[in-house]
Motif scaffolding. Structure first.
Motif, mmCIF file in Angstrom:
data_model
loop_
_atom_site.group_PDB
_atom_site.id
_atom_site.type_symbol
_atom_site.label_atom_id
_atom_site.label_comp_id
_atom_site.label_asym_id
_atom_site.label_seq_id
_atom_site.Cartn_x
_atom_site.Cartn_y
_atom_site.Cartn_z
ATOM 1 N N ASN A 123 0.819 -1.219 0.000
ATOM 2 C CA ASN A 123 0.000 0.000 0.000
ATOM 3 C C ASN A 123 0.851 1.265 0.000
ATOM 4 O OD1 ASN A 123 1.049 -0.269 2.545
ATOM 5 N ND2 ASN A 123 -0.839 0.287 3.622
ATOM 6 N N LYS A 124 2.099 1.136 -0.451
ATOM 7 C CA LYS A 124 3.040 2.258 -0.406
ATOM 8 C C LYS A 124 3.382 2.814 -1.774
ATOM 9 C CE LYS A 124 4.214 2.320 4.079
ATOM 10 N NZ LYS A 124 4.177 3.528 4.931
ATOM 11 N N GLY A 125 2.869 2.229 -2.833
ATOM 12 C CA GLY A 125 3.332 2.623 -4.153
ATOM 13 C C GLY A 125 4.716 2.060 -4.408
ATOM 14 N N LYS A 166 11.720 2.347 6.039
ATOM 15 C CA LYS A 166 12.713 3.407 5.822
ATOM 16 C C LYS A 166 12.308 4.225 4.593
ATOM 17 C CE LYS A 166 15.158 0.303 8.313
ATOM 18 N NZ LYS A 166 15.571 0.429 9.717
ATOM 19 N N LYS A 167 13.104 5.269 4.342
ATOM 20 C CA LYS A 167 12.967 6.047 3.117
ATOM 21 C C LYS A 167 14.354 6.429 2.605
ATOM 22 C CE LYS A 167 8.388 8.192 3.726
ATOM 23 N NZ LYS A 167 7.777 7.644 2.494
ATOM 24 N N ILE A 168 14.514 6.416 1.309
ATOM 25 C CA ILE A 168 15.771 6.880 0.732
ATOM 26 C C ILE A 168 15.873 8.386 0.956
ATOM 27 C CG2 ILE A 168 17.046 7.228 -1.430
ATOM 28 C CD1 ILE A 168 15.827 4.590 -2.403
ATOM 29 N N TYR A 169 17.000 8.794 1.550
ATOM 30 C CA TYR A 169 17.131 10.214 1.894
ATOM 31 C C TYR A 169 18.341 10.879 1.236
ATOM 32 C CZ TYR A 169 20.795 8.813 5.187
ATOM 33 O OH TYR A 169 21.949 8.295 5.740
ATOM 34 N N TRP A 170 19.281 10.084 0.712
ATOM 35 C CA TRP A 170 20.458 10.685 0.067
ATOM 36 C C TRP A 170 21.058 9.696 -0.923
ATOM 37 C CZ3 TRP A 170 26.092 10.271 0.782
ATOM 38 C CH2 TRP A 170 26.792 11.320 0.144
ATOM 39 N N PHE A 189 21.186 5.866 0.275
ATOM 40 C CA PHE A 189 21.114 5.690 1.721
ATOM 41 C C PHE A 189 19.667 5.755 2.199
ATOM 42 C CE2 PHE A 189 25.443 6.826 0.966
ATOM 43 C CZ PHE A 189 26.164 6.168 1.952
ATOM 44 N N PHE A 190 19.336 4.806 3.102
ATOM 45 C CA PHE A 190 17.965 4.733 3.610
ATOM 46 C C PHE A 190 17.885 4.649 5.126
ATOM 47 C CE2 PHE A 190 19.322 0.457 2.300
ATOM 48 C CZ PHE A 190 19.219 -0.243 3.487
ATOM 49 N N ASP A 191 19.024 4.455 5.823
ATOM 50 C CA ASP A 191 18.986 4.338 7.285
ATOM 51 C C ASP A 191 20.383 4.618 7.835
ATOM 52 O OD1 ASP A 191 18.621 3.789 9.934
ATOM 53 O OD2 ASP A 191 17.882 1.757 9.677
ATOM 54 N N GLY A 192 20.620 5.859 8.276
ATOM 55 C CA GLY A 192 21.947 6.189 8.777
ATOM 56 C C GLY A 192 22.996 5.951 7.697
ATOM 57 N N ASP A 231 11.572 7.716 -1.736
ATOM 58 C CA ASP A 231 10.944 6.418 -1.980
ATOM 59 C C ASP A 231 11.093 5.517 -0.763
ATOM 60 O OD1 ASP A 231 9.974 6.969 -4.476
ATOM 61 O OD2 ASP A 231 11.574 5.960 -5.580
ATOM 62 N N ASP A 232 10.106 4.653 -0.589
ATOM 63 C CA ASP A 232 10.076 3.765 0.573
ATOM 64 C C ASP A 232 10.998 2.564 0.405
ATOM 65 O OD1 ASP A 232 7.933 4.765 2.492
ATOM 66 O OD2 ASP A 232 6.836 4.799 0.583
ATOM 67 N N VAL A 233 11.519 2.111 1.545
ATOM 68 C CA VAL A 233 12.315 0.880 1.644
ATOM 69 C C VAL A 233 11.767 0.105 2.832
ATOM 70 C CG1 VAL A 233 14.600 -0.097 2.054
ATOM 71 C CG2 VAL A 233 14.368 2.001 0.696
ATOM 72 N N TYR A 234 11.625 -1.201 2.681
ATOM 73 C CA TYR A 234 11.166 -2.020 3.795
ATOM 74 C C TYR A 234 12.091 -3.221 3.933
ATOM 75 C CZ TYR A 234 8.096 -4.404 7.086
ATOM 76 O OH TYR A 234 7.591 -4.996 8.220
#
Length: 242
Positions: A123-125, A166-170, A189-192, A231-234
């Motif tokens: 449900n996140k696209g 998580k989410k990609i942030y960089w 990068f998605f988590d630290g 974008d989401d990461v799981y």
């Protein structure tokens, strides 16, 4: 890889060895070819020792299952070890080799339906899913598979890839680690300090990364083209040995 034609009849042992090596090639997940390393592996001497997982390795590789190390067994096991970055690659069916074989078997069984159990949210696209248990990743959009699944190498014991949403942030196309001073191409990068990125070695080699999701170059390049900041990461599951 070029092959020289052999027009002479093969012995029964020779036919078994050829069949075993052919089956070994099929065990590489997602159509990864051996290349020259497997050819080199068959040319070197092998151990005559029987490993504790001899029968399991024989069955996995389609060899005669008798629990005894033969020259054909060793060549096939060693070719598998070489193609999957397992050292020492002497054809010994030890726990590391069997552990990789089990992961490969799980990866092959997934086929084109990696989210059959629906552990990764639909449900996140657009979302990048990472299954630590099977050492697989893929990108989906809702319930539709966009790319993958592809084999990955996640964090080793003490440096586990952290689970959760998580989410990609960089993103950095030509990133170099400031801690380990090694190239990390196609970093997302998605988590630290944990990121998707390519490596030059095998994604099946032990013991694992320092927390990043290591990928083959072409797979990391595809992820770079399909994902963007936000974008989401799981990440879910648990890697064996952690």
């Amino acid at each position: 890889m070029k092959r020289r034609l052999n027009l002479r009849p093969q012995s029964a042992a020779g036919r078994r060895a050829s069949a075993a090596l052919a089956l070994t090639a099929l065990t590489v997940p997602l159509t990864v070819a051996f290349g020259s390393t497997a050819q080199a592996a068959t040319a070197s001497s092998c151990t005559a020792a029987r490993g504790p997982y001899q029968k399991q390795a024989e069955k996995f590789l389609g060899l005669r299952v008798d629990g005894r190390q033969s020259a054909a067994d060793c060549r096939a096991i060693r070719a598998f070890q070489t193609s999957h970055g397992i050292t020492p690659n002497i054809g010994y069916a030890g726990p590391v080799t069997w552990g990789v074989m089990r992961v490969v078997a799980q990866q092959k069984a997934v086929g084109n339906n990696p989210n059959k159990a629906r552990h990764c949210p639909t449900n996140k696209g657009r979302i990048a899913c990472v299954d630590l248990t099977r050492q697989l990743s893929w990108i989906q959009d809702g319930g539709k598979l966009v790319f993958g699944p592809v084999p990955v190498r996640t964090g080793r014991d003490g440096y586990e890839t952290r689970t959760g949403a998580k989410k990609i942030y960089w993103r950095n196309l030509h990133h170099v680690s400031t801690i380990y001073h090694v190239p990390m191409p196609y970093s997302q990068f998605f988590d630290g300090g944990q990121a998707f990125h390519s490596i030059s070695g095998s994604v099946w080699s032990a013991p694992g990364s320092h927390g990043c999701v290591n990928m083959r170059s072409n797979d990391a390049k595809k992820y770079w083209s399909l994902l963007k900041n936000g974008d989401d990461v799981y990440v879910y599951g648990r890697k064996s040995g952690t």
